[in-house]
Write an enzyme that holds these catalytic residues in place. Structure first.
Site, mmCIF file in Angstrom:
data_model
loop_
_atom_site.group_PDB
_atom_site.id
_atom_site.type_symbol
_atom_site.label_atom_id
_atom_site.label_comp_id
_atom_site.label_asym_id
_atom_site.label_seq_id
_atom_site.Cartn_x
_atom_site.Cartn_y
_atom_site.Cartn_z
ATOM 1 N N PHE A 82 47.893 20.610 5.854
ATOM 2 C CA PHE A 82 47.675 21.548 4.741
ATOM 3 C C PHE A 82 47.567 20.864 3.390
ATOM 4 O O PHE A 82 47.900 21.440 2.364
ATOM 5 C CB PHE A 82 48.775 22.629 4.717
ATOM 6 C CG PHE A 82 48.396 23.806 5.555
ATOM 7 C CD1 PHE A 82 48.494 23.749 6.929
ATOM 8 C CD2 PHE A 82 47.885 24.960 4.970
ATOM 9 C CE1 PHE A 82 48.103 24.809 7.711
ATOM 10 C CE2 PHE A 82 47.484 26.022 5.746
ATOM 11 C CZ PHE A 82 47.605 25.942 7.122
ATOM 12 N N ASN A 86 53.627 32.188 5.231
ATOM 13 C CA ASN A 86 52.218 32.224 4.820
ATOM 14 C C ASN A 86 52.056 31.919 3.327
ATOM 15 O O ASN A 86 51.118 31.237 2.922
ATOM 16 C CB ASN A 86 51.603 33.587 5.139
ATOM 17 C CG ASN A 86 51.018 33.602 6.541
ATOM 18 O OD1 ASN A 86 51.096 32.618 7.268
ATOM 19 N ND2 ASN A 86 50.431 34.718 6.943
ATOM 20 N N CYS A 92 44.832 36.875 6.586
ATOM 21 C CA CYS A 92 46.286 36.792 6.398
ATOM 22 C C CYS A 92 46.729 36.252 5.042
ATOM 23 O O CYS A 92 47.410 36.957 4.303
ATOM 24 C CB CYS A 92 46.889 35.962 7.519
ATOM 25 S SG CYS A 92 46.770 36.822 9.102
ATOM 26 N N LYS A 134 57.907 35.799 7.729
ATOM 27 C CA LYS A 134 56.453 35.709 7.899
ATOM 28 C C LYS A 134 55.744 35.579 6.542
ATOM 29 O O LYS A 134 54.861 34.736 6.358
ATOM 30 C CB LYS A 134 55.960 36.956 8.654
ATOM 31 C CG LYS A 134 54.466 37.106 8.717
ATOM 32 C CD LYS A 134 53.818 36.077 9.619
ATOM 33 C CE LYS A 134 52.307 36.138 9.477
ATOM 34 N NZ LYS A 134 51.606 35.210 10.303
ATOM 35 N N GLU A 144 44.230 31.971 13.873
ATOM 36 C CA GLU A 144 42.913 32.227 14.454
ATOM 37 C C GLU A 144 42.227 30.889 14.670
ATOM 38 O O GLU A 144 42.366 29.979 13.866
ATOM 39 C CB GLU A 144 42.083 33.120 13.523
ATOM 40 C CG GLU A 144 42.540 34.554 13.597
ATOM 41 C CD GLU A 144 41.752 35.476 12.670
ATOM 42 O OE1 GLU A 144 40.618 35.140 12.320
ATOM 43 O OE2 GLU A 144 42.313 36.519 12.309
HETATM 44 N N1 NAD Z 1 44.679 37.753 12.654
HETATM 45 C C1 NAD Z 1 45.632 36.859 12.566
HETATM 46 O O1 NAD Z 1 45.424 35.652 12.631
HETATM 47 C C2 NAD Z 1 47.058 37.295 12.416
HETATM 48 C C3 NAD Z 1 48.070 36.370 12.623
HETATM 49 C C4 NAD Z 1 49.378 36.773 12.507
HETATM 50 C C5 NAD Z 1 49.672 38.079 12.140
HETATM 51 N N2 NAD Z 1 48.662 38.970 11.908
HETATM 52 C C6 NAD Z 1 49.023 40.353 11.567
HETATM 53 O O2 NAD Z 1 48.907 41.148 12.752
HETATM 54 C C7 NAD Z 1 48.454 42.462 12.410
HETATM 55 C C8 NAD Z 1 47.178 42.792 13.182
HETATM 56 O O3 NAD Z 1 46.190 41.876 12.747
HETATM 57 P P1 NAD Z 1 44.805 41.676 13.525
HETATM 58 O O4 NAD Z 1 44.111 40.537 12.855
HETATM 59 O O5 NAD Z 1 45.076 41.624 14.981
HETATM 60 O O6 NAD Z 1 44.071 43.049 13.169
HETATM 61 P P2 NAD Z 1 42.690 43.625 13.753
HETATM 62 O O7 NAD Z 1 42.113 44.431 12.685
HETATM 63 O O8 NAD Z 1 41.921 42.497 14.375
HETATM 64 O O9 NAD Z 1 43.166 44.573 14.956
HETATM 65 C C9 NAD Z 1 43.849 45.779 14.786
HETATM 66 C C10 NAD Z 1 43.472 46.724 15.914
HETATM 67 O O10 NAD Z 1 44.252 47.917 15.807
HETATM 68 C C11 NAD Z 1 43.452 49.015 16.184
HETATM 69 N N3 NAD Z 1 44.050 50.258 15.691
HETATM 70 C C12 NAD Z 1 44.039 50.781 14.455
HETATM 71 N N4 NAD Z 1 44.724 51.938 14.426
HETATM 72 C C13 NAD Z 1 45.191 52.144 15.672
HETATM 73 C C14 NAD Z 1 45.953 53.181 16.284
HETATM 74 N N5 NAD Z 1 46.404 54.207 15.590
HETATM 75 N N6 NAD Z 1 46.226 53.075 17.598
HETATM 76 C C15 NAD Z 1 45.751 52.030 18.333
HETATM 77 N N7 NAD Z 1 45.026 51.024 17.806
HETATM 78 C C16 NAD Z 1 44.744 51.098 16.491
HETATM 79 C C17 NAD Z 1 42.098 48.689 15.595
HETATM 80 O O11 NAD Z 1 41.078 49.429 16.208
HETATM 81 C C18 NAD Z 1 42.010 47.190 15.883
HETATM 82 O O12 NAD Z 1 41.423 46.938 17.138
HETATM 83 C C19 NAD Z 1 48.301 42.478 10.901
HETATM 84 O O13 NAD Z 1 49.498 42.936 10.317
HETATM 85 C C20 NAD Z 1 48.110 41.016 10.564
HETATM 86 O O14 NAD Z 1 48.541 40.712 9.259
HETATM 87 C C21 NAD Z 1 47.359 38.622 12.062
#
Ligand code: NAD
Length: 437
Positions: free
Chosen positions: A250, A209, A261, A205, A153
Site C-alpha cells: 500500500f 479501510n 469500499c 472494519k 475484490e
Molecule cells: N465488494 C467488496 O469488496 C466488499 C468487501 C468487504 C465488504 N463489503 C461490504 O459488503 C456489503 C455488500 O457489498 P457487495 O459489494 O457485495 O454489494 P453488491 O451490490 O455487489 O451486492 C449486494 C446484493 O444485495 C442484493 N439485495 C439488495 N437488496 C436485497 C434484499 N432486500 N434482499 C436480498 N438481496 C438484496 C442486490 O441485488 C445485490 O445482488 C457492503 O456493505 C460492502 O461495503 C464489500
C-alpha cells in the site's frame, strides 16, 4: 451446517460459494430475479479469479442454490448472513435501509433460534438496530453477530479461503460457538478468529479501510512532493517500506483509490464521527487528497497538448478501479474520462474485464476496442489508469509503430523511467522524473 446468505453480490456470492466449498449447504437469496435466474442456470454474475470453478462444482453437488424467496432461503438455516449493500446515504453516512428492511422481514419469519450475522460494512450500533428491528416482530431467542468482511475484490476467493483473520463481534457464547464451527476450516493454519463485542467489530472494519486509504493518500502526497523536489517516489517507497513498522504494501502512488469500499467507508466513518461531535481531521484530508489525485495527470496532459485537447485521440488502458475485477465503482478511470471528454478529447478504451460495465454506465461516449493494442491506432497519447498485469510489459515496438506520437501518461507507474528514456518516449508518471521534456 445449513446457511443462508442474503444478498448475492461480490461479498454474498463469494461467501456463499466458499462456505459451500467447506461442506455446508448454502442458499443464497437475492431480490434481483434476473441474477438468481442466471446463477441457478450456472452462469456466474461477477468476475472474480477462481470463483467460477468453485461455484460450478458446488452448484452441481447441490450444496449451493439460489432463490428470491426469503422464507424458503432461511427456513432450515442455522446462520443467516446479511451481505446487503450499505451505500452512502444523502449525508455520506451508510444507508441501512437494505439491512434494516431485511431484519424487519426476518422478524416476521423466524420461528426458532438462529444467528443473524452482519457481513456488510455498517456503522457502530447497527447490530443493536438489527436486533431491535427483528425484535419488533419476533419475541423468541436469536443472536445478532457482527462479522465484517475483509476480502479484496480481485483476490476475493483466496482472501475468503485463507483470511489473515476473522473478526467476530458476538457477546453470546452460543453464537460464538456456531461462528467458530463455521469458520474453523478457513483458519486451520492458525490465523486468528478474533472475538470481540459487536461495536468494536463494526468499527474495526471502518478503521482498517480508512487506515489503508490514508496510507494511499499519504503516499500520493509524498509523490506530489517528489515532483516538486526532484526526488523519486520509487526510491522513497523502497526506503520507507523496508521498515517493518511501515511495511511494503500500500505504498504505491497512483491516480487515487476507488471501488465500492474505500471511498464510501472513509466517508461513512467521517460521518459517524460528526454524529458524535468529533472532527476526524486526518480522514477529511484523505478524501480531499484522493479526489484531487484522480485528476493529477490532467495538468501534465493539458500542458503537453498546449491546453488544446480538441479532437486528440487518447488511448486509455484500464477502466476497472483496480486489476482483476470488473468493478468500476468510483474508478479513477471514470474521472479521467469525464475530464478528457470535457476538454474535447476522443477516448479509445480497453479493459480486460470492465468494458461491459462502463458501456452500461456511459454508453458510447467513448470507443471500446477488443485489445490493448487496437486502442493505440493513431493515438496522440496513451493514458494508463489501471495496473492490469498485461499492461506491464507491452510490446513497445507496437506502441512505437501504431501511435501517432510516443506519449504515455502513466497513472500507475508501470514502466521503468530509464527504459522509457532509452526508448525515446515522452513519459509522465506519478512522483518520478518526467522523461522527454
Ligand atoms: N465488494 C467488496 O469488496 C466488499 C468487501 C468487504 C465488504 N463489503 C461490504 O459488503 C456489503 C455488500 O457489498 P457487495 O459489494 O457485495 O454489494 P453488491 O451490490 O455487489 O451486492 C449486494 C446484493 O444485495 C442484493 N439485495 C439488495 N437488496 C436485497 C434484499 N432486500 N434482499 C436480498 N438481496 C438484496 C442486490 O441485488 C445485490 O445482488 C457492503 O456493505 C460492502 O461495503 C464489500
Amino acid at each position: 451446517m445449513k446457511i443462508a446468505v442474503i444478498g448475492t453480490g461480490y461479498v454474498g456470492l463469494v461467501s456463499g460459494t466458499c462456505f459451500a466449498e467447506t461442506g455446508n449447504t448454502v442458499i443464497c437469496v437475492d431480490i434481483d430475479k434476473e441474477k438468481v435466474k442466471r446463477l441457478t442456470g450456472g452462469e456466474i454474475t461477477i468476475y472474480e479469479p477462481g470463483l467460477e470453478k468453485l461455484f460450478l462444482r458446488n452448484l452441481k453437488e447441490k450444496r449451493l442454490s439460489f432463490t428470491t424467496d426469503l422464507t424458503e432461503g432461511i427456513k432450515d438455516a442455522k446462520i443467516i448472513f446479511l451481505a446487503l449493500p450499505t451505500p452512502p446515504g444523502e449525508n455520506g453516512s451508510a444507508d441501512l435501509k437494505y439491512i434494516l428492511g431485511v431484519a424487519s422481514e426476518l422478524g416476521k419469519l423466524l420461528t426458532g433460534y438462529k444467528v443473524i450475522v452482519d457481513k456488510s460494512t455498517v456503522p457502530v450500533g447497527t447490530a443493536d438496530k438489527v436486533k431491535a428491528a427483528i425484535a419488533e416482530n419476533y419475541k423468541g431467542d436469536f443472536d445478532v453477530v457482527s462479522n465484517p468482511e475483509f476480502l479484496r475484490e480481485g483476490a476475493a476467493v483466496d482472501d475468503f479461503m485463507k483470511p489473515d483473520r476473522v473478526v467476530i463481534g458476538a457477546t453470546s457464547e452460543r453464537a460464538r460457538q456456531l461462528m467458530s464451527e463455521i469458520y474453523g476450516p478457513f483458519v486451520r493454519q492458525g490465523n486468528p478468529l478474533i472475538f470481540m463485542d459487536e461495536r468494536s467489530a463494526e468499527l474495526t472494519k471502518y478503521a482498517a479501510n480508512s487506515f489503508l486509504a490514508t496510507k494511499i493518500s499519504f503516499m500520493n502526497e509524498i509523490a506530489r512532493l517528489c515532483e516538486y523536489l526532484g526526488a523519486d517516489v520509487d526510491m522513497v517507497r523502497r526506503g520507507m517500506g523496508s521498515d517493518d513498522r511501515i511495511g511494503r504494501r500500500f505504498l504505491f502512488p497512483g491516480i487515487g483509490y476507488g471501488g465500492s469500499c474505500f471511498p464510501k467507508d472513509v466517508q461513512a466513518l467521517v460521518r459517524s464521527s460528526v454524529e458524535v461531535d468529533y472532527k476526524f481531521e486526518i480522514l477529511n484530508a484523505v478524501m480531499r487528497v484522493n479526489e484531487e489525485q484522480k485528476l493529477h495527470l490532467m495538468p501534465a496532459i493539458k500542458k503537453y497538448f498546449n491546453n488544446n485537447l480538441k479532437g486528440k485521440r487518447i488511448a486509455l488502458w484500464g477502466l476497472a478501479f483496480k486489476p482483476n475485477t470488473d468493478d468500476i465503482r468510483e474508478a479513477p478511470a471514470l474521472s479521467m474520462i469525464d475530464a478528457l471528454l470535457k476538454e474535447g478529447a476522443q477516448i479509445v478504451a480497453f479493459d480486460p474485464e470492465a468494458m461491459p460495465n462502463v458501456k452500461k454506465q456511459l454508453g458510447h461516449v467513448i470507443e471500446y476496442v477488443d485489445n490493448q493494442y487496437e486502442a493505440l491506432n493513431d493515438a496522440d497519447a496513451l493514458v494508463i489508469a489501471t495496473e492490469w498485469s498485461e499492461f506491464r510489459t507491452p510490446d513497445f515496438e507496437k506502441l512505437n509503430s501504431m501511435m501517432k506520437k510516443k506519449v504515455v501518461f502513466d497513472g500507475r507507474n508501470l514502466f521503468d523511467v530509464q527504459k522509457m528514456k532509452e526508448l525515446d518516449f515522452y513519459y509522465v508518471s506519478i512522483g518520478r522524473k518526467l522523461v522527454g521534456s
